[in-house]
Design an enzyme around this catalytic site. Structure first.
Site, PDB file in Angstrom:
ATOM      1  N   ASP A 199       0.834  -1.201   0.000  1.00  0.00           N
ATOM      2  CA  ASP A 199       0.000   0.000   0.000  1.00  0.00           C
ATOM      3  C   ASP A 199       0.871   1.256   0.000  1.00  0.00           C
ATOM      4  O   ASP A 199       1.874   1.340   0.713  1.00  0.00           O
ATOM      5  CB  ASP A 199      -0.897  -0.010   1.239  1.00  0.00           C
ATOM      6  N   GLU A 242       1.064  -0.805  -5.113  1.00  0.00           N
ATOM      7  CA  GLU A 242       0.103   0.256  -5.365  1.00  0.00           C
ATOM      8  C   GLU A 242       0.903   1.544  -5.585  1.00  0.00           C
ATOM      9  O   GLU A 242       1.178   2.291  -4.657  1.00  0.00           O
ATOM     10  CB  GLU A 242      -0.860   0.433  -4.188  1.00  0.00           C
TER      11      GLU A 242
END
Length: 969
Positions: A199, A242
């Site tokens: 993330d 990401e």
């Protein structure tokens, strides 16, 4: 394990707390997710991406982690997670979880300790005495945060955060932070997790005078992460980045194959929507070219929507304004630099655009990601604030709380969408599972294609085709010689176009949903697509496509024996010694009948295995080479019957029906499977045939046309342009009854005989062959027709697991075969009624007795061609015979397709129900379905005795099982 499995992955993204609540506390949990794994397996996904489920105050949907090693109690326990993970792996699914490297929650013990003056954990976070450091660095959540710095009164300093102020960034310049995050990764990988979504990976490091994004230090940290993962576990576990960046900024994360395994293709996603509204492929083509050049082992992750929003960060300002205007004119749906809407509302509820975008998602280069609920077209609730409007409970049914939870409504973590066209009362899994035309079943069918061609679509090259019409996006995927061709119409109007396929001349495009072949490629290939239409082809060699679905009688025919292995008939005189009693060579005839009996025992069209063959009569039809029409009496364990069979003596030993060698020269053939015999017989009948044997007189005529050649549809039935000819190979009286009764039936789908061949002996007269006219030049045997439809239908099912909602897939895949079953049910009922009127009522109803062999398909219509022998019985016997043939066609078709056999039982039940229902709708109350299993079992036992074969064997096994199940009940 294939270390490149992620290239073939179809990823399903979900919130554990939004999916299914097993303990009725208002929150989804791992036990609920485990219970729903059959649904996900049946959907066709093979990888699950779980959004954060760790201990958290849930100020940012779980991305604000307070303890990396604990599961949020509402989601369950670590033991619940292990149980879920084990079952997912048992079903062949892999699991990817979040690894939030950039920040923690302010509630994390690390941060609480770091706030204290002089704490050894102070250096775990980024602190400053002034908010003036790293000036010019953009604020990502600009709708919520005025700055990347927040003052902490306990620490007496500012802490750095790229997202919300309650998510302080970790200090990756501290080696202890990196070691700590590696240990977090090892903890979950030791448990069996297959991969990690990294993330917010671009923001790990900060440097003055930079954007603090994608710094070289970040790229090196990612490489160390992969190295640590592979040193401990070897290849196979995956890192998914990401990195919401422009292509040139994302590519470094792959390294030289030593960085992340996968990264999201953020620049491509909004341009799919841009191209769709501009009706021009340019934005897609441009970004496909920009995102080329990743390492061989790397992979893009493709998506249409995700849990945050349709992010518009990586588009130009002009593109963003355009997308906002066309997709989110209401400012309530805009957030940060994106749009907080689910996919179906984003598309205005347009099913065609929904299907088109999924076709692109599943066929472009990369591994596709589905966001939970998008497969059924779930809606959103903009009044829930932040991005919670697209995180509402999964809509399982129209029951309370959308079937998500039995908890009181006020205890749900979020309310389900309950108003408007996307209300769970209308949009839910239960309503869509059995509907073959639903969004859910469309996605399942498309995923079946994706999984069937996983290597081509996951690993293959992509070649854009330069179509002149810019509203058409066309490309070819290729992997190890296998090709998939995609053409998509981005316009809301129909479009015609030419595909430049000059390099594929000779190949046949086979449409992947229907498995229907299109005309072979001869150069530029002209097509047309409807509004937002698309088409998927595989390109196959012509010879492969032209391989017919072989009829049962061909599939079970023995291999032609070498001449030296054939039985030998020692014939001292002419061939007449085999057929004419007054000229008989008894030793030669005995050898001839023995050899003929052996080959007849291998013929599927014969209702017994003869142990003794007696020649009752013979008539010469042709002098040179000699061809005789013989009437035989066959006796075996099953009883006896008469057979009418053409036999020829030929000088060459090649061709169908070869069964003996004649000493002195020549070979004997039985001609039931020789189209040339049927050609000859029809010509002789057209000329007006008359002949005499020692025992009977033969006459024949055919008043209709005589085509150049006849095609053999099955032994005993041939057809040509406008003509059919059936020969009574088995003399059961069926042709006599057919000749007498069919002209009396006023039914437009009955083919009435107009000519034939007859044998007369005194007062006895028997039909040996019948002829008639056809409305279409290309007929086929009804069983072969059913076999082809079964093959096409099972090909559409073979890559789907048989799971929840399977009946909806069966209904769509076998729609044509279901229509045939219903048509046959109606026509059988009408036939029974008409025969009762023509022959008079007796006990029961006159028997059809021939199953699908009584029918022929021509030009899309099914015609009745023959009746069975004289006799009366129950309607269930005729229904069972038709159902038996349909079921046997399913089993034979499944043998050619790996993975299709699992569907046969469900498909057979579906077709048999359709057949019975259609019959009962016409003859209401005349059929008692209670006795159907017993009728099927008796017929299956009878058929298995007549002829061995895998299809017959499997039908018998199935009905023994069903009869046993009924006894148990």
């Amino acid at each position: 394990m294939d270390p490149l499995w992620y290239k073939d992955a179809v990823i399903y993204q979900l919130h554990v707390r939004s999916f299914f609540d097993a303990n009725d506390d208002g929150y989804g949990d791992f036990e609920g997710l485990r219970q729903k794994l059959p649904y996900l397996e049946a959907l066709g996904v093979n990888t699950l991406w779980l959004m954060p489920f760790f201990q958290s105050p849930l100020r940012d949907d779980g991305y604000d982690i307070a303890d990396y090693y604990q599961i949020l109690p509402v989601h369950g326990t670590l033991e619940d997670f292990r149980r879920f993970l084990d079952e997912a792996h048992a079903r062949g699914m892999r699991v990817i979880i979040e690894l939030v490297l950039n920040h923690t929650s302010i509630d994390h013990p690390w941060f609480q300790e770091a706030r204290k003056p002089g704490s050894p954990l102070r250096d775990f976070y980024v602190w400053s005495d002034t908010p003036d450091k790293y000036k010019g660095v953009r604020v990502i959540f600009q709708d919520f945060e005025p700055s990347n710095w927040t003052f902490d009164p306990v620490a007496g300093a500012y802490y750095w955060h790229r997202f919300y102020h309650h998510q302080p960034d970790l200090n990756w310049d501290n080696p202890e932070v990196e070691r700590a995050m590696h240990q977090v990764m090892f903890f979950w990988a030791d448990m069996g997790v297959d991969g990690f979504r990294l993330d917010a990976i671009p923001y790990l490091y900060e440097r003055e005078g930079t954007s603090c994004e994608n710094l070289p230090e970040t790229i090196e940290a990612v490489k160390r992460l992969r190295k640590a993962l592979e040193e401990r576990y070897g290849p196979g576990k995956v890192l998914l980045a990401e990195a919401n960046m422009w292509p040139e900024e994302t590519l470094p994360y792959f390294g030289e194959g030593d960085g992340v395994h996968m990264a999201y293709n953020f620049p491509l996603m909004p341009r799919l929507f841009l191209a769709l509204r501009r009706e021009d492929r340019g934005p897609i083509e441009a970004m496909l070219q920009e995102t080329e050049g990743i390492p061989e082992t790397a992979q893009w992750a493709l998506f249409l929507r995700n849990h945050d929003e349709l992010t518009l960060e990586k588009v130009t300002e002009e593109e963003r304004e355009f997308l906002w205007e066309v997709y989110a004119p209401d400012p309530r749906y805009r957030i940060n630099l994106g749009i907080r809407r689910r996919l179906m509302p984003l598309l205005g509820g347009d099913k065609r655009r929904f299907e088109l975008l999924h076709a692109l998602l599943f066929t472009l280069k990369g591994s596709p990601i589905l966001y939970y609920g998008d497969e059924i077209g779930m809606g959103d609730n903009p009044f829930l604030g932040d991005r919670n409007g697209v995180r509402t409970p999964m809509q399982w049914s129209a029951d309370r709380n959308a079937g998500f939870s039995r908890a009181p409504y006020h205890r749900l973590f979020l309310p389900p969408v309950s108003e408007g066209p996307y209300s769970y009362h209308f949009v839910n899994v239960e309503a869509q599972q059995e509907n073959p035309h639903s969004l859910l079943n469309f996605v399942r069918r498309l995923l079946g294609i994706r999984n069937r061609y996983a290597k081509v679509l996951g690993r293959g090259s992509l070649r854009l085709l330069p179509v002149e019409n810019r509203r058409i996006l066309a490309y070819e995927r290729e992997y190890q010689g296998e090709r998939v061709l995609v053409a998509a119409n981005l316009s809301r109007y129909s479009q015609a176009f030419d595909l430049p396929l000059e390099g594929e001349v000779g190949l046949v495009p086979v449409e992947l949903f229907s498995q229907s072949p299109f005309p072979p490629v001869e150069g530029r290939y002209r097509l047309a697509l409807g509004p937002h239409g698309f088409i998927l082809f595989t390109l196959r060699p012509k010879a492969e496509v032209e391989r017919l679905y072989l009829p049962d009688w061909v599939a079970t025919e023995e291999e032609v024996e070498a001449p030296q292995d054939l039985p030998v008939v020692s014939l001292s005189g002419g061939v007449e010694g085999l057929f004419i009693d007054t000229l008989a060579d008894e030793r030669a005839r005995a050898s001839f009948l023995s050899a003929l009996g052996r080959v007849l025992g291998e013929r599927s069209w014969l209702a017994l295995r003869p142990e003794r063959v007696e020649l009752k009569d013979a008539l010469r039809l042709q002098k040179a080479p000699p061809l005789y029409l013989t009437l035989l009496r066959l006796e075996g364990e099953e009883g006896s019957l008469e057979a009418f069979l053409p036999v020829a003596l030929r000088p060459e030993g090649e061709g169908p029906g070869l069964f003996a060698r004649v000493r002195g020269g020549g070979y004997l053939f039985e001609l039931s499977q020789d189209p040339g015999f049927y050609d000859l017989l029809l010509r002789r009948l057209a000329q007006g045939f008359e002949g005499r044997s020692l025992r009977a007189h033969y006459r024949g005529r055919h008043p209709g046309p005589v085509p150049e050649a006849l095609e053999l549809l099955r032994p005993g039935l041939a057809a040509g342009e406008g003509v059919w000819l059936q020969v009574g190979l088995v003399q059961d009286g069926g042709l006599d009854r057919t000749e007498r009764l069919l002209p009396r039936l006023d039914l437009p789908w009955v083919l009435k005989p107009v000519g034939g061949l007859y044998r007369a002996r005194g007062q006895e007269r028997r039909a040996l062959a019948l002829t008639g006219t056809l409305p279409s030049p290309r007929p086929q045997d009804a069983f072969a027709y059913a076999l082809r439809l079964a093959g096409e239908g099972l090909a559409r099912l073979q890559d789907h697991p048989v799971g929840e909602g399977a009946l909806g897939l069966v209904a769509h895949a076998l729609g044509e075969l279901e229509a045939l079953a219903r048509l046959l049910g109606v026509r059988l009922a009408l036939l029974h009624r008409a025969l009762g009127e023509a022959e008079g009522e007796g006990e029961g109803v006159p028997l059809l007795n021939r199953g699908l062999e009584a029918f022929v398909e021509a030009g899309g219509e099914v015609f009745l061609l023959a009746l069975g022998r004289e006799g009366r019985g129950l309607p269930l016997q005729d229904l069972a015979r038709l159902a038996y043939d349909l079921e046997r066609a399913l089993y034979l078709a499944a043998e050619e397709r790996e993975g299709a056999e699992a569907w046969v039982d469900l498909a057979a039940d579906f077709l048999e129900a359709a057949l019975l229902q259609a019959y009962q709708e016409v003859n209401q109350g005349e059929v008692q379905a209670v006795g159907f299993p017993q009728a099927m079992l008796a017929l299956a036992q009878e058929q298995a005795l007549w002829k061995e074969g895998s299809g017959r064997k499997r039908v018998l096994e199935r009905w023994r099982r069903k009869a046993g199940d009924q006894e148990v009940q």
